[in-house]
Design a protein around this motif. Structure first.
Motif, PDB file in Angstrom:
ATOM      1  N   PHE A 109       0.730  -1.320  -0.116  1.00  0.00           N
ATOM      2  CA  PHE A 109      -0.017   0.153  -0.109  1.00  0.00           C
ATOM      3  C   PHE A 109       0.990   1.325   0.115  1.00  0.00           C
ATOM      4  CE2 PHE A 109      -2.896  -3.014   2.301  1.00  0.00           C
ATOM      5  CZ  PHE A 109      -3.578  -3.581   1.184  1.00  0.00           C
ATOM      6  N   TYR A 169      -4.020   5.588   2.449  1.00  0.00           N
ATOM      7  CA  TYR A 169      -4.548   4.237   2.753  1.00  0.00           C
ATOM      8  C   TYR A 169      -4.894   4.194   4.256  1.00  0.00           C
ATOM      9  CZ  TYR A 169      -0.296   2.011   4.053  1.00  0.00           C
ATOM     10  OH  TYR A 169       0.994   1.692   4.628  1.00  0.00           O
ATOM     11  N   ALA A 172      -7.330  -2.700   2.623  1.00  0.00           N
ATOM     12  CA  ALA A 172      -7.116  -1.149   3.192  1.00  0.00           C
ATOM     13  C   ALA A 172      -8.010  -0.371   2.250  1.00  0.00           C
ATOM     14  CB  ALA A 172      -5.403  -1.073   2.854  1.00  0.00           C
ATOM     15  N   VAL A 215      -8.445   2.954   0.757  1.00  0.00           N
ATOM     16  CA  VAL A 215      -7.884   3.950  -0.019  1.00  0.00           C
ATOM     17  C   VAL A 215      -8.794   4.925  -0.315  1.00  0.00           C
ATOM     18  CG1 VAL A 215      -6.093   2.446  -0.759  1.00  0.00           C
ATOM     19  CG2 VAL A 215      -8.112   2.784  -2.035  1.00  0.00           C
TER      20      VAL A 215
END
Length: 163
Positions: free
Chosen positions: A25, A42, A159, A161
Motif C-alpha cells: 500500500f 490508505y 485497506a 484507500v
C-alpha cells in the motif's frame, strides 16, 4: 472517494502479512520514491485511531486473513467481484460510445467515453481492487488463479484507500 482494495501476500504470520501488505500500500500511495502515487492515502483495518476511514467507514474487516480461510475467501471474493463488475461496467460504456458516438465526440470525451476506455485498460487505480505483493494490479482471472496456485502461505490484506 474511498474504496477497499486488497493485496495478496506470502507470509508466515498475520503480523508479517500486515507488514507486507502495508509495504504494498505504501508503494500504491507513492511513499516509495520509485513508485508513482495511484491513491492518495490508505488505512488498514488494524488501525483504531481514525474516524473517517478503515473500520470507521467499512466496518470490522480482518486486518489480514489466510486466503484459504473463510474470512480470506470472503475478502478474495469481494475483491475479485468488484474488479470484474467495474471492468464490465466500463466495458459496457466503451461499447456504447463506439456504437453511439462519432470519432470526434469520443476524442472530445463526450459522456466521459475516453475515461471509460482508460478504465478498461487500467493496470491499477480505481478500477482494480486486487494487487499482488509487488503492487501489480490483478486484472484477469487467469492471473489470479496462477497466483493462487503458485503461492504458499498466501494471505489477503484489505485497506481503505482514498483517490
Amino acid at each position: 472517494m474511498h474504496m477497499v482494495i486488497y493485496t495478496l501476500v506470502e507470509a508466515s504470520t498475520r503480523d508479517d502479512a500486515v507488514a507486507t501488505g502495508k509495504a504494498v500500500f505504501d508503494r500504491l500511495v507513492g511513499a516509495d520514491p520509485h513508485s508513482p502515487a495511484v491513491f492518495d492515502y490508505y488505512v488498514t483495518f488494524d488501525e483504531e485511531n481514525t474516524t473517517v476511514a478503515g473500520k470507521a467507514r467499512w466496518g470490522d474487516l480482518p486486518a489480514a486473513a489466510p486466503v484459504d480461510s473463510n474470512d480470506g475467501q470472503d475478502l478474495l471474493e469481494r475483491g475479485w467481484e468488484a474488479t470484474k463488475e467495474e471492468f464490465e461496467r466500463n466495458l459496457e460504456r466503451v461499447k456504447e460510445a463506439i456504437d453511439e458516438l462519432s470519432d470526434e465526440e469520443i476524442m472530445r470525451d463526450e459522456n466521459l467515453s475516453r475515461h471509460a476506455f482508460h478504465q478498461v485498460g487500467a493496470y491499477d487505480g480505481a478500477s482494480v481492487f486486487l494487487y499482488d505483493q509487488h503492487a501489480t494490479g490483478i486484472r484477469h482471472r487467469g492471473q489470479l488463479d496462477r497466483l493462487l496456485e503458485e503461492s504458499e502461505d498466501l494471505w489477503i490484506v484489505p485497506a481503505d484507500v482514498h483517490f
